[in-house]
Design an enzyme around this catalytic site. Structure first.
Site, PDB file in Angstrom:
ATOM      1  N   GLN A  33       0.830  -1.196   0.000  1.00 33.45           N
ATOM      2  CA  GLN A  33       0.000   0.000   0.000  1.00 33.45           C
ATOM      3  C   GLN A  33       0.869   1.252   0.000  1.00 33.45           C
ATOM      4  OE1 GLN A  33      -1.927   0.737   3.788  1.00 33.45           O
ATOM      5  NE2 GLN A  33      -3.751   1.554   2.806  1.00 33.45           N
ATOM      6  N   GLY A  34       0.810   2.031  -1.078  1.00 35.80           N
ATOM      7  CA  GLY A  34       1.634   3.229  -1.177  1.00 35.80           C
ATOM      8  C   GLY A  34       0.842   4.476  -0.836  1.00 35.80           C
TER       9      GLY A  34
ATOM     10  N   SER B 106       4.571  -1.439   4.267  1.00 33.47           N
ATOM     11  CA  SER B 106       4.751  -2.789   4.805  1.00 33.47           C
ATOM     12  C   SER B 106       4.923  -3.780   3.667  1.00 33.47           C
ATOM     13  CB  SER B 106       3.516  -3.217   5.613  1.00 33.47           C
ATOM     14  OG  SER B 106       3.329  -2.362   6.696  1.00 33.47           O
TER      15      SER B 106
ATOM     16  N   SER C 136      -2.921   7.283  13.696  1.00 35.06           N
ATOM     17  CA  SER C 136      -2.356   7.403  15.047  1.00 35.06           C
ATOM     18  C   SER C 136      -3.455   7.685  16.064  1.00 35.06           C
ATOM     19  CB  SER C 136      -1.343   8.545  15.081  1.00 35.06           C
ATOM     20  OG  SER C 136      -2.021   9.782  14.922  1.00 35.06           O
ATOM     21  N   ASN C 137      -3.134   7.501  17.338  1.00 33.84           N
ATOM     22  CA  ASN C 137      -4.085   7.844  18.398  1.00 33.84           C
ATOM     23  C   ASN C 137      -4.641   9.256  18.210  1.00 33.84           C
ATOM     24  OD1 ASN C 137      -3.695   5.419  19.656  1.00 33.84           O
ATOM     25  ND2 ASN C 137      -2.876   6.276  21.559  1.00 33.84           N
TER      26      ASN C 137
ATOM     27  N   GLU D   7     -13.443  -2.196   6.547  1.00 33.84           N
ATOM     28  CA  GLU D   7     -13.139  -2.974   7.742  1.00 33.84           C
ATOM     29  C   GLU D   7     -14.352  -2.962   8.667  1.00 33.84           C
ATOM     30  OE1 GLU D   7     -10.470  -4.780   8.747  1.00 33.84           O
ATOM     31  OE2 GLU D   7     -11.572  -5.173  10.593  1.00 33.84           O
TER      32      GLU D   7
END
Lengths: 393, 361
Positions: free
Chosen positions: A132-133, A167, A373-374, A250
């Site tokens: 995934q870019g 990743s 991120s959080n 998701e």
């Protein structure tokens, strides 16, 4: 009470996948139990690639894809069962999940018929891996700041720029990339969702050595890399919408499976605390119980977000779940070290062979950063679900 | 068990919410706080007899609606949100215990406005689960209870009291009528004035045996689940009001909610409340469908929901600023309720110790 409401046939389905995994992981793939996954992606790459093909042959990839021509369109309950059993068997971390769980749903929702026919079978057979870019050095949490450019030159896009935190790029065959295709466009406008083969002269992959000393993230450099003109998903210029819709795919079917893995990690730490005496410290014992309590709460929250009326009852599910598990897992890493005591400081060997506890402690720091991120999760909750204004002076 | 709220449950929630918004707003709560009975009698009659909300989970043949504790939980959240000053929670707990453990004699009255109360803790005991010293002896015409109970929620007004006592073998649970001879009740003043409690002195009080140690444990667990559901409602409302404040209060030329330092705290509280709500809902479902899980799930739900409410109530005070320190604002009511829930029915430390075996310790 376990799991979510099951239908007739679900119990047989559970037995089927459980037996299949047991057979495979006792036979050719016995050495793969517990291998791979976050913090361990460097392990046994060739064997895990073979495992993906085995999964594909047996029809275990794409079980949730809604289009039965490519996947199996199984019920939510059966998808949950698959992930639970997969985790229970400690089956290896997936190499093909980015293609299966991110690219394929995007193609099924936005791709042309030609694109589906060309790309989905390779993902479904476990033979073609995707990365995934999205993120760039200057577009992390601020993803809309993408600077990678793609220019249409006859029958091909020519791509220039850099992606980061990609990743598994080093084992991937293809990459889906968000690139700026309209010169001078800003923010969310003028972006396109492109599909690029990784094996070409214009692409360089450089692994990032992480705080664990191992690598699973990469930098990917595009220097005149090429994508076919037709390999844009959705319309050119509409890439932001395509990319973001992916986040909506998701529905948390893998969450209960993820929690089985978490429970196993916590059990290992708890057992260790009993054996080495850490559990005799009432303060540490209290922390262990708290970790267990919070894992139960995550499970109940996951069950709620898988309910029939979840879209109305828990529209915040993705953000709340991410905050809960990332924080929980990061605290678990701290607990694992506390249970070890002074031994937590000593590695298991040279040159830099970390213990499981150290690997958990170190790599779980990434949990609250990647995948939104959080801080990003909290902003989304504040703006979309609490109706608070954006942070603009 | 589906943990997302169904359409029927949403309808129930909306109906109770709009009714309480009209009849149990802040002024009404304050009037009830000041009333000797601690409640609005007309509203209590409406909630019970007219709407049958205390009988939601009571079987139809006993005058109830034949729903389950999952529906009671929906009402409990609204009752908690309104800080309703009425013995609703105590009464539904008693009804659930009596519906399960067999003494049906009291149920029709409980559906129709009678008040129930659960008497567990005793003076001077700070253990949890509480040590039971109250003694049950067989008399010529049945059981007689002797002993004392401390700060029984709604114990002063109760028409039916479930009292934990030790019989010739073990802990057991007994039903006592509010006007039984030998029962003396003295109101206990509480920091949380939306609630009422009474000390009980029992001197040979005639009682009906409801069940043994399992009934006493079930009662304790259902009370914990009810407290959890109610706490979720209070926490969610306190957060909504706090977020309203952040959305409208202007300082430094901008609304407070545009400051990320404050938005993020609100988002964390939202996460805590909704996660706790999931556990409360699971626990309420367990009351109805899998009571064997209650010994673990009930203290878990109480622990988690009391903590979420405590976090929200404390932050609600801070985020509202100076106005929150006044008697006039509701923030102190949430804060006092949070403290009440946190410190009664098992402290966080005691509940975690209770859960240690389930956690593998």
């Amino acid at each position: 009470m376990t799991g979510i409401a099951e239908a007739p046939g679900d119990a047989a389905f559970r037995t089927e996948i459980r037996d299949w995994l047991e057979t495979q992981l006792s036979g050719d793939f016995a050495g793969l139990r517990g291998s791979g996954g976050p913090g361990r992606e460097h392990e046994q790459l060739a064997e895990r690639a073979a495992w993906e093909r085995r999964l594909g042959e047996a029809g275990w990839i794409g079980i949730g894809w809604p289009d039965a021509r490519y996947g199996r369109a199984l019920s939510l309950a059966q998808q949950v069962i698959f992930h639970e059993e997969y985790a229970r068997a400690a089956a290896p971390g997936r190499l093909g999940h980015i293609g299966e769980q991110l690219l394929a749903p995007t193609l099924l929702a936005h791709g042309s018929e030609e694109q589906k026919q060309r790309f989905l079978p390779g993902v479904g057979s476990g033979e073609v891996f995707w990365c995934q870019g999205y993120s760039e050095p200057d577009a992390g949490s601020d993803l809309a700041n993408v600077g990678t450019r793609a220019v249409l030159d006859g029958d091909r896009w020519v791509v220039t720029g850099q992606k980061i935190w990609t990743s598994l790029a080093h084992v991937s065959d293809w990459c889906f990339v968000i690139a700026r295709t309209e010169l001078g466009s800003k923010r969310h406008a003028g972006l396109s969702f492109l599909l690029l083969p990784m094996d070409q002269p214009g692409i360089t992959v450089r692994p990032i050595v992480q705080l664990t000393g191992t690598s699973e993230f990469n930098e990917v450099f595009f220097d005149g890399a090429v994508a076919a003109a037709g390999d844009v998903v959705g319309e050119a210029g509409n890439g932001w919408r395509v990319a973001m819709s992916l986040l909506g795919f998701e529905r948390g079917v893998s969450t209960l499976g993820q929690q089985i893995g978490f429970a196993r990690e916590l059990e290992t730490i708890t057992e260790r605390a009993r054996v080495n005496g850490a559990a005799d410290d009432p303060v540490l014992a209290d922390r262990i119980v708290s970790a267990w309590v919070d894992l139960q709460v995550m499970r109940h929250t996951a069950l709620r977000t898988l309910g029939a009326d979840a879209a109305r009852d828990a529209p915040w599910a993705a953000n709340v779940s991410k905050l809960l598990w990332a924080n929980w897992h990061r605290r678990l890493g701290e607990l694992a070290m506390a249970v070890e005591g002074p031994a937590a400081a000593v590695t298991s060997g040279l040159p830099y062979e970390l213990t499981d506890e150290q690997r958990l402690f170190l790599f779980s720091r990434a949990d609250t950063i990647y995948g939104g991120s959080n801080e990003v999760q909290r902003n989304v909750l504040a703006e979309r679900h609490l109706g608070l204004p954006r942070d603009r002076a | 068990m589906d943990l997302s709220l169904s359409e029927e449950q949403r309808d129930l929630r909306d109906a109770v919410r709009s009714m309480l918004a009209k009849a149990a707003g802040s002024e009404a709560v304050r009037a009830a706080m000041a009333a000797p009975s601690g409640r609005d009698d007309a509203l209590w009659r409406q909630l019970t007899g007219e709407l049958g909300l205390t009988g939601l989970a009571v079987p139809e043949e006993l005058g109830g609606a034949g729903a389950t504790f999952a529906e009671v939980a929906v009402v409990l959240e609204e009752v908690g949100a309104a800080l309703l000053a009425a013995p609703y929670t105590s009464t539904v707990v008693v009804a659930e215990v009596l519906a399960r453990f067999g003494d049906a004699a009291f149920l029709p009255a409980l559906v129709d406005g009678a008040v129930g109360a659960l008497a567990l803790a005793e003076p001077g005991d700070r253990s949890w689960p509480p040590r039971i010293g109250c003694a049950a002896a067989r008399g010529a015409e049945g059981w007689l209870l002797t002993g004392s109970k401390a700060a029984v929620p709604d114990g002063g007004a109760a028409d039916v009291l479930l009292v934990a006592a030790v019989d010739d073998r073990d802990d057991a649970l007994f039903a006592v009528a509010g006007d039984a001879p030998g029962l003396a009740r003295v109101d206990v003043p509480l920091m949380d004035q939306t609630r009422r409690a009474a000390d009980l002195a029992l001197d040979g009080v005639p009682a009906v045996r409801v069940g043994g140690a399992d009934a006493a444990a079930f009662a304790r667990d259902v009370a914990a689940v009810a407290a959890a559901c109610e706490a979720v409602g209070t926490g969610r409302r306190a957060l909504e009001r706090t977020v309203d404040h952040l959305r409208t209060r202007v300082q430094f030329g901008r609304v407070l909610g545009s400051f990320q330092a404050l938005r993020h705290r609100a988002a964390d509280l939202f996460t805590a409340v909704e996660a706790a709500a999931s556990t409360a809902r699971y626990a309420a479902g367990v009351v109805a469908t899998a009571p064997e899980e209650l010994p673990v799930v009930a203290p878990l739900a109480k622990l988690v929901c009391a903590q979420a409410l405590s976090d929200v109530a404390a932050e609600a005070l801070q985020l509202h600023g100076g106005i929150a320190i006044t008697w006039e604002h509701d923030a102190h009511l949430w804060f006092k309720r949070a403290a009440h829930v946190q410190h009664t029915g098992g402290s966080p430390e005691q509940l975690r110790r209770l859960l240690a075996p389930a956690a593998g310790l």
